[in-house]
Design a protein around this motif. Structure first.
Motif, PDB file in Angstrom:
ATOM      1  N   LEU A 105       0.858  -1.180   0.000  1.00  0.00           N
ATOM      2  CA  LEU A 105       0.000   0.000   0.000  1.00  0.00           C
ATOM      3  C   LEU A 105       0.893   1.228   0.000  1.00  0.00           C
ATOM      4  CD1 LEU A 105      -2.596   1.692   0.423  1.00  0.00           C
ATOM      5  CD2 LEU A 105      -2.455   1.109   2.875  1.00  0.00           C
ATOM      6  N   GLY A 106       0.787   2.038  -1.038  1.00  0.00           N
ATOM      7  CA  GLY A 106       1.608   3.236  -1.126  1.00  0.00           C
ATOM      8  C   GLY A 106       0.781   4.453  -1.460  1.00  0.00           C
ATOM      9  N   SER A 107       1.261   5.604  -1.000  1.00  0.00           N
ATOM     10  CA  SER A 107       0.587   6.867  -1.260  1.00  0.00           C
ATOM     11  C   SER A 107       1.520   7.806  -1.993  1.00  0.00           C
ATOM     12  CB  SER A 107       0.143   7.505   0.067  1.00  0.00           C
ATOM     13  OG  SER A 107      -0.431   8.781  -0.156  1.00  0.00           O
ATOM     14  N   SER A 108       1.033   8.403  -3.085  1.00  0.00           N
ATOM     15  CA  SER A 108       1.788   9.397  -3.843  1.00  0.00           C
ATOM     16  C   SER A 108       3.116   8.802  -4.328  1.00  0.00           C
ATOM     17  CB  SER A 108       1.989  10.667  -2.999  1.00  0.00           C
ATOM     18  OG  SER A 108       2.439  11.734  -3.796  1.00  0.00           O
ATOM     19  N   PHE A 109       4.256   9.358  -3.920  1.00  0.00           N
ATOM     20  CA  PHE A 109       5.541   8.757  -4.291  1.00  0.00           C
ATOM     21  C   PHE A 109       5.554   7.278  -3.908  1.00  0.00           C
ATOM     22  CE2 PHE A 109       9.848   7.395  -3.654  1.00  0.00           C
ATOM     23  CZ  PHE A 109      10.632   8.093  -4.568  1.00  0.00           C
ATOM     24  N   GLY A 124       7.176 -11.448  -4.846  1.00  0.00           N
ATOM     25  CA  GLY A 124       7.005 -11.040  -3.452  1.00  0.00           C
ATOM     26  C   GLY A 124       5.795 -10.176  -3.198  1.00  0.00           C
ATOM     27  N   VAL A 125       4.976  -9.945  -4.235  1.00  0.00           N
ATOM     28  CA  VAL A 125       3.848  -9.019  -4.123  1.00  0.00           C
ATOM     29  C   VAL A 125       2.572  -9.727  -4.557  1.00  0.00           C
ATOM     30  CG1 VAL A 125       2.860  -6.849  -4.961  1.00  0.00           C
ATOM     31  CG2 VAL A 125       5.329  -7.016  -4.528  1.00  0.00           C
ATOM     32  N   SER A 126       1.535  -9.619  -3.733  1.00  0.00           N
ATOM     33  CA  SER A 126       0.237 -10.190  -4.094  1.00  0.00           C
ATOM     34  C   SER A 126      -0.708  -9.127  -4.643  1.00  0.00           C
ATOM     35  CB  SER A 126      -0.402 -10.873  -2.883  1.00  0.00           C
ATOM     36  OG  SER A 126      -0.626  -9.930  -1.841  1.00  0.00           O
ATOM     37  N   THR A 127      -0.717  -7.953  -4.002  1.00  0.00           N
ATOM     38  CA  THR A 127      -1.628  -6.874  -4.369  1.00  0.00           C
ATOM     39  C   THR A 127      -0.914  -5.540  -4.184  1.00  0.00           C
ATOM     40  OG1 THR A 127      -3.561  -8.137  -3.614  1.00  0.00           O
ATOM     41  CG2 THR A 127      -3.849  -5.759  -3.866  1.00  0.00           C
ATOM     42  N   VAL A 128      -1.134  -4.630  -5.111  1.00  0.00           N
ATOM     43  CA  VAL A 128      -0.667  -3.250  -4.960  1.00  0.00           C
ATOM     44  C   VAL A 128      -1.878  -2.348  -4.856  1.00  0.00           C
ATOM     45  CG1 VAL A 128       0.527  -1.311  -6.046  1.00  0.00           C
ATOM     46  CG2 VAL A 128       1.472  -3.616  -6.243  1.00  0.00           C
ATOM     47  N   ILE A 129      -1.955  -1.559  -3.786  1.00  0.00           N
ATOM     48  CA  ILE A 129      -2.956  -0.496  -3.676  1.00  0.00           C
ATOM     49  C   ILE A 129      -2.193   0.802  -3.870  1.00  0.00           C
ATOM     50  CG2 ILE A 129      -4.765   0.592  -2.320  1.00  0.00           C
ATOM     51  CD1 ILE A 129      -3.632  -2.746  -1.105  1.00  0.00           C
ATOM     52  N   ALA A 130      -2.389   1.426  -5.035  1.00  0.00           N
ATOM     53  CA  ALA A 130      -1.619   2.608  -5.421  1.00  0.00           C
ATOM     54  C   ALA A 130      -2.500   3.845  -5.290  1.00  0.00           C
ATOM     55  CB  ALA A 130      -1.110   2.457  -6.855  1.00  0.00           C
ATOM     56  N   HIS A 131      -2.277   4.604  -4.211  1.00  0.00           N
ATOM     57  CA  HIS A 131      -3.113   5.761  -3.927  1.00  0.00           C
ATOM     58  C   HIS A 131      -2.534   7.007  -4.588  1.00  0.00           C
ATOM     59  CE1 HIS A 131      -6.093   8.166  -1.903  1.00  0.00           C
ATOM     60  NE2 HIS A 131      -5.154   8.948  -1.392  1.00  0.00           N
ATOM     61  N   LEU A 217       1.961  -6.793 -15.772  1.00  0.00           N
ATOM     62  CA  LEU A 217       2.374  -7.525 -14.580  1.00  0.00           C
ATOM     63  C   LEU A 217       1.709  -8.903 -14.566  1.00  0.00           C
ATOM     64  CD1 LEU A 217       2.128  -4.678 -11.901  1.00  0.00           C
ATOM     65  CD2 LEU A 217       4.233  -5.796 -12.690  1.00  0.00           C
ATOM     66  N   PRO A 218       2.336  -9.886 -13.922  1.00  0.00           N
ATOM     67  CA  PRO A 218       1.726 -11.225 -13.876  1.00  0.00           C
ATOM     68  C   PRO A 218       0.315 -11.186 -13.294  1.00  0.00           C
ATOM     69  CG  PRO A 218       3.984 -11.285 -13.047  1.00  0.00           C
ATOM     70  CD  PRO A 218       3.651  -9.838 -13.228  1.00  0.00           C
ATOM     71  N   ASP A 219      -0.528 -12.098 -13.765  1.00  0.00           N
ATOM     72  CA  ASP A 219      -1.913 -12.132 -13.313  1.00  0.00           C
ATOM     73  C   ASP A 219      -2.034 -12.304 -11.804  1.00  0.00           C
ATOM     74  OD1 ASP A 219      -2.763 -11.844 -15.912  1.00  0.00           O
ATOM     75  OD2 ASP A 219      -3.149 -13.984 -16.225  1.00  0.00           O
ATOM     76  N   ARG A 220      -1.035 -12.945 -11.182  1.00  0.00           N
ATOM     77  CA  ARG A 220      -1.112 -13.174  -9.737  1.00  0.00           C
ATOM     78  C   ARG A 220      -0.916 -11.890  -8.931  1.00  0.00           C
ATOM     79  NH1 ARG A 220       3.756 -15.213 -11.430  1.00  0.00           N
ATOM     80  NH2 ARG A 220       5.640 -14.273 -10.553  1.00  0.00           N
ATOM     81  N   VAL A 221      -0.457 -10.811  -9.592  1.00  0.00           N
ATOM     82  CA  VAL A 221      -0.278  -9.521  -8.919  1.00  0.00           C
ATOM     83  C   VAL A 221      -1.480  -8.642  -9.243  1.00  0.00           C
ATOM     84  CG1 VAL A 221       1.158  -7.472  -8.664  1.00  0.00           C
ATOM     85  CG2 VAL A 221       2.232  -9.696  -9.081  1.00  0.00           C
ATOM     86  N   ARG A 222      -2.268  -8.370  -8.245  1.00  0.00           N
ATOM     87  CA  ARG A 222      -3.463  -7.539  -8.423  1.00  0.00           C
ATOM     88  C   ARG A 222      -3.077  -6.071  -8.216  1.00  0.00           C
ATOM     89  NH1 ARG A 222      -8.566  -7.535  -4.241  1.00  0.00           N
ATOM     90  NH2 ARG A 222     -10.029  -6.286  -5.473  1.00  0.00           N
ATOM     91  N   VAL A 223      -3.515  -5.199  -9.113  1.00  0.00           N
ATOM     92  CA  VAL A 223      -3.250  -3.764  -9.000  1.00  0.00           C
ATOM     93  C   VAL A 223      -4.565  -3.037  -8.761  1.00  0.00           C
ATOM     94  CG1 VAL A 223      -2.361  -1.700 -10.142  1.00  0.00           C
ATOM     95  CG2 VAL A 223      -1.205  -3.900 -10.458  1.00  0.00           C
ATOM     96  N   VAL A 224      -4.615  -2.267  -7.671  1.00  0.00           N
ATOM     97  CA  VAL A 224      -5.817  -1.540  -7.287  1.00  0.00           C
ATOM     98  C   VAL A 224      -5.475  -0.048  -7.211  1.00  0.00           C
ATOM     99  CG1 VAL A 224      -7.643  -1.281  -5.562  1.00  0.00           C
ATOM    100  CG2 VAL A 224      -6.579  -3.533  -5.927  1.00  0.00           C
ATOM    101  N   ALA A 246      -8.563   3.237 -15.626  1.00  0.00           N
ATOM    102  CA  ALA A 246      -9.263   3.050 -16.896  1.00  0.00           C
ATOM    103  C   ALA A 246      -8.430   2.227 -17.873  1.00  0.00           C
ATOM    104  CB  ALA A 246      -9.598   4.413 -17.503  1.00  0.00           C
ATOM    105  N   ARG A 247      -7.137   2.483 -17.916  1.00  0.00           N
ATOM    106  CA  ARG A 247      -6.293   1.818 -18.917  1.00  0.00           C
ATOM    107  C   ARG A 247      -6.020   0.354 -18.585  1.00  0.00           C
ATOM    108  NH1 ARG A 247      -1.593   5.848 -21.194  1.00  0.00           N
ATOM    109  NH2 ARG A 247      -2.814   7.795 -21.201  1.00  0.00           N
ATOM    110  N   ILE A 248      -6.035   0.008 -17.301  1.00  0.00           N
ATOM    111  CA  ILE A 248      -5.794  -1.398 -16.959  1.00  0.00           C
ATOM    112  C   ILE A 248      -7.102  -2.141 -16.683  1.00  0.00           C
ATOM    113  CG2 ILE A 248      -3.498  -0.876 -16.059  1.00  0.00           C
ATOM    114  CD1 ILE A 248      -4.593  -1.289 -13.233  1.00  0.00           C
ATOM    115  N   GLY A 249      -8.225  -1.436 -16.849  1.00  0.00           N
ATOM    116  CA  GLY A 249      -9.524  -2.086 -16.721  1.00  0.00           C
ATOM    117  C   GLY A 249      -9.905  -2.454 -15.304  1.00  0.00           C
ATOM    118  N   GLN A 250      -9.532  -1.605 -14.348  1.00  0.00           N
ATOM    119  CA  GLN A 250      -9.866  -1.856 -12.951  1.00  0.00           C
ATOM    120  C   GLN A 250     -10.674  -0.687 -12.388  1.00  0.00           C
ATOM    121  OE1 GLN A 250      -9.259  -4.574 -11.102  1.00  0.00           O
ATOM    122  NE2 GLN A 250      -8.273  -5.598 -12.834  1.00  0.00           N
TER     123      GLN A 250
END
Length: 278
Positions: A105-109, A124-131, A217-224, A246-250
């Protein structure tokens, strides 16, 4: 080393050495699914302590001071530090402290860095929450780039004036939690600002991360991608988050507060993140 925060459990403090010898200040709290929390801008891990405490009720929360900031000192005159160097630091920390793939989980930078970590270390990453990540290849804003370069020049002679200019440029109307006060300008924060304008600003500008690379990114890595409920929609980082989604369809995940919601609304953010499916 163990220490306590008021209202929290044990916090374990460790020094993790990067592959080029930089000593990184790291903290862990809680147990369960690992979650790496990366703060934004010029701040240290101390600014997200409340959020880390709230998340530690469900997660093994890992926080750290990025290279060059606060308790992870590096020479201001070091060779330029790019996002790949920062991502490698985070990967070293995950290998040392996360027993299985982690949410990041990251914010800004920190959100931009979280995406780079997923690209550099997808195992090493399952999900990225990019704020609200600053993605110059996703939403181009030459006027903003020029303004940041002007502020960087101001910072060379007067760091406090640069900080005031940066705050005016952001111009965000976050509604603070009751009792929230503006951060005091200390020698530590001045040092962090000097590092930011010497290294991290250019790392963002030269990141090169595109929506296509995120989508690859690999399908096992979820990007939010996420945006603040109170962030003005014209703010560049919010536009970046919406365009990336919009571009990654999420769908765009809405978090309480604005661009700085992770520090100003820690309990509300923790509730949303805890409800997010693995």
């Amino acid at each position: 080393m163990l220490r306590n925060h008021p209202g929290s459990g044990h916090v374990t403090v460790r020094r993790i050495t990067s592959d080029d010898g930089c000593e990184l200040h790291c903290e862990t709290r809680g147990s369960g699914e690992p979650l790496l929390l990366i703060q934004g801008g010029v701040s240290s891990a101390a600014t997200v302590e409340e959020l880390a405490d709230a998340l530690s009720e469900r997660f093994l929360v890992i926080t750290y001071d990025r290279r060059g900031l606060s308790r992870s000192p590096a020479s201001l005159d070091a060779p330029p530090v790019d996002m790949y160097r920062h991502a490698n630091d985070a990967a070293v920390i995950l290998r040392a402290l996360a027993p299985r793939p982690a949410r990041v989980l990251g914010s800004s930078f920190g959100a931009l860095l979280a995406l780079h970590v997923a690209e550099a270390y997808p195992d090493g990453v399952s999900t990225v929450i990019a704020h609200e990540p600053p993605l110059s290849e996703v939403v181009r804003d030459p006027a903003l780039d020029a303004a940041m370069e002007r502020i960087a020049r101001i910072a060379q002679r007067d760091i406090r004036a640069a900080l005031a200019e940066l705050a005016a440029l952001a111009g965000e109307g976050n509604q603070d939690e009751a009792g929230e006060e503006s951060a005091e300008i200390t020698e530590e924060s001045v040092g962090n600002m000097r590092w930011f304008f010497r290294h991290d600003l250019h790392a963002v500008q030269r990141s090169g991360l595109t929506a296509d690379r995120v989508a690859a990114l690999p399908d096992r890595v979820r990007v939010v991608p996420s945006g603040g409920a109170q962030t003005p929609r014209e703010r560049w980082e919010n536009r970046c988050a919406r365009e990336l989604a919009a571009r990654i369809g999420q769908p765009l995940l809405e978090l309480p507060g604005g661009h700085d919601g992770l520090t100003i609304h820690p309990n509300g953010v923790a509730e949303v993140i805890s409800r997010l499916a693995p």
